[in-house]
Design a protein around this motif. Structure first.
Motif, short mmCIF file in Angstrom:
data_model
loop_
_atom_site.label_atom_id
_atom_site.label_comp_id
_atom_site.label_asym_id
_atom_site.label_seq_id
_atom_site.Cartn_x
_atom_site.Cartn_y
_atom_site.Cartn_z
N ASN A 43 12.62 50.53 24.60
CA ASN A 43 11.36 49.89 24.99
C ASN A 43 10.11 50.57 24.43
O ASN A 43 9.02 50.10 24.62
CB ASN A 43 11.25 49.86 26.51
CG ASN A 43 12.37 49.04 27.13
OD1 ASN A 43 12.37 47.83 27.02
ND2 ASN A 43 13.34 49.70 27.72
N ARG A 44 10.29 51.68 23.79
CA ARG A 44 9.22 52.50 23.20
C ARG A 44 8.28 53.11 24.23
O ARG A 44 8.03 54.29 24.20
CB ARG A 44 8.39 51.69 22.18
CG ARG A 44 9.21 51.39 20.95
CD ARG A 44 8.47 50.53 19.97
NE ARG A 44 9.39 50.10 18.94
CZ ARG A 44 9.23 50.34 17.65
NH1 ARG A 44 8.17 50.98 17.24
NH2 ARG A 44 10.11 49.92 16.78
N THR A 45 7.73 52.31 25.15
CA THR A 45 6.91 52.89 26.22
C THR A 45 7.43 52.41 27.58
O THR A 45 7.83 51.26 27.71
CB THR A 45 5.42 52.47 26.12
OG1 THR A 45 5.37 51.06 26.13
CG2 THR A 45 4.77 53.00 24.87
N VAL A 46 7.42 53.32 28.55
CA VAL A 46 7.80 52.94 29.92
C VAL A 46 6.97 53.77 30.89
O VAL A 46 6.36 54.77 30.51
CB VAL A 46 9.30 53.19 30.25
CG1 VAL A 46 10.21 52.25 29.53
CG2 VAL A 46 9.69 54.62 29.97
N THR A 47 6.95 53.36 32.13
CA THR A 47 6.33 54.18 33.17
C THR A 47 7.44 54.86 33.97
O THR A 47 8.60 54.46 33.90
CB THR A 47 5.49 53.33 34.15
OG1 THR A 47 6.37 52.43 34.81
CG2 THR A 47 4.40 52.54 33.43
N ARG A 48 7.03 55.89 34.73
CA ARG A 48 8.01 56.60 35.55
C ARG A 48 8.67 55.64 36.56
O ARG A 48 9.87 55.71 36.81
CB ARG A 48 7.28 57.74 36.28
CG ARG A 48 8.17 58.70 36.99
CD ARG A 48 7.39 59.91 37.46
NE ARG A 48 8.16 60.70 38.39
CZ ARG A 48 8.26 60.43 39.69
NH1 ARG A 48 7.60 59.40 40.19
NH2 ARG A 48 8.99 61.18 40.47
#
Ligand code: ZN
Length: 419
Positions: free
Chosen positions: A19-24
């Motif tokens: 996903n390249r970027t994710v949140t915690r």
């Protein structure tokens, strides 16, 4: 302090690579790990330079969520695609972006010299500094035919019979080498980097020179007992059909709906009785004729789409995928084929299953084999704890430590200068 488990690192890396970027919060939701474990793992990966904090997101509850991004160049994968009319080589980063590529023509019907495969990869490695070369994790190979346990490949179209490709690559590059059949590689590319990223049950069907399929069921890649599953083209879609298949039988899906056979039917129908000389026609011409409602072209497209729809309906009925992705030459005729296949599926699949399945075309183009091979090699290589800790998490952290020392030293130097 709690020890960071390898599996926490793997799961977070895989989620980020996909996903390249994710949140915690997303990591917590997808992995199901407890918040303390995730925090430990994130601290470890951030300190190692593999994860970067790139911003904050305002959440509904008013709490700001850190956005995490993978440091995509923290590691590289080498990929080789032996399927098709060319040999393709690539170097990708952790998220599957192709950094360097090289390709060579192969002569159809001629045995492929294994040394060309080994030397060709050298062309992409030549672009790397020695420091970058140290961050190459593994080599992934997408091959036609099938492999045995020792990494030897047998494939008629490249003239290989138990060819020891894995051994040769390991000897030349001293890296782990992972092999995968083409159909399985393609579906992995779609599942992890393409249209099927959110589909745990998906099927990829290539309709080109031949027809084949790869499947994910409950997020597990179907490999089959023989390792040559996915020969979807040789499902008999019309037992009464006169169409002769290359496998020796009649009425196989491939004999009716592969690109060369679609063209063949059109040529046979439009040449019949007029001339002994067969017309020279390609798929693009035929598709264009069909778009202009030329009756023979439409008839051929209808027949191929019906065959595909019937064969796919059997697959849907058994596997219940949520997504079918079509790739290969058929993508250029998606405007004609997709609505027709949907109609056939609607009439042959029980409504509940039919409602659940979407059908679309691949967006990965000619790189699908390379991207799939790289993604497959990444996932398999990080199963090795040593590779995971030392290759991915080691070098960047070491570089940062060295840079830190340098900058501390230079600031100390400058501050000690007389003003
Ligand atoms: Zn066949």
């Amino acid at each position: 302090m709690t020890k960071v488990a390898d599996q926490w690192l793997r799961d977070i890396l895989i989620l980020l690579a996909q996903n390249r970027t994710v949140t915690r919060a997303e990591i917590l939701e997808v992995t199901g790990y407890n918040p303390a474990s995730v925090s430990h793992a994130l601290r470890y990966l951030t300190r190692a330079g593999v994860i970067l904090k790139v911003g904050k997101l305002e959440s509904k509850a008013g709490r700001r969520q850190e956005i995490l991004q993978i440091n995509a160049d923290a590691g590289f994968l080498a990929a080789i695609d032996l399927e098709g009319s060319k040999i393709r080589f690539a170097l990708t980063n952790l998220v599957g972006d192709v950094r360097y590529r090289w390709e060579e023509e192969v002569r159809v019907g001629e045995a492929l010299d294994g040394r060309r495969v080994v030397h060709g990869l050298q062309r992409v490695f030549a672009n790397l500094s020695s420091e970058q070369r140290g961050r190459v994790l593994a080599i992934g190979v997408c091959h036609p035919g099938f492999q045995n346990r020792d990494g030897c490949v047998t494939a008629i179209n490249i003239g290989w019979n138990d060819f020891p490709i894995r051994e040769q690559l390991v000897r030349a590059y001293a890296l782990p080498v992972f092999l995968e059949g083409a159909h399985q590689t393609y579906v992995q590319a779609e599942r992890w980097l393409g249209t099927a990223r959110h589909a745990r049950n998906c099927v990829y069907v290539i309709v080109g020179q031949g027809i084949g399929a790869g499947c994910f069921v409950d997020d597990h890649l179907l490999e089959g007992a023989s390792g040559v599953g996915g020969e979807f083209g040789h499902v008999v879609s019309d037992p009464e059909a006169p169409d002769q298949c290359t496998c020796g039988r009649r009425g196989c899906l491939e004999a009716i709906a592969s690109a060369p056979n679609i063209v063949r039917q059109y040529v046979e129908a439009t040449t019949r009785g007029r001339s002994k000389v067969m017309r020279e026609v390609d798929l693009a011409f035929l598709l264009d004729e069909a778009r202009h409602n030329e009756p023979t072209a439409l008839k051929v497209v209808d027949r191929a789409a019906r065959s595909l729809g019937i064969a796919l309906s059997q697959l849907v009925q058994i596997l219940s995928p949520e997504l079918i992705v079509l790739g290969g030459d058929i993508v250029s005729g998606q405007d004609l084929f997709l609505p027709r296949i949907r109609t056939v599926l609607a009439s042959f699949v029980t409504p509940k299953l039919g409602d659940a399945v979407r059908i679309t075309v691949s967006s990965l183009g000619l790189d699908i084999g390379l991207k799939g091979a790289a993604a497959m090699a990444f996932r398999r290589s990080i199963l090795d704890s040593k590779l995971l800790r030392e290759q991915i998490c080691g070098p960047i952290a070491a570089m940062q430590r060295a840079d830190g020392r340098k900058s501390r030293k230079s600031s100390a130097d400058s501050s000690s200068k007389p003003g």
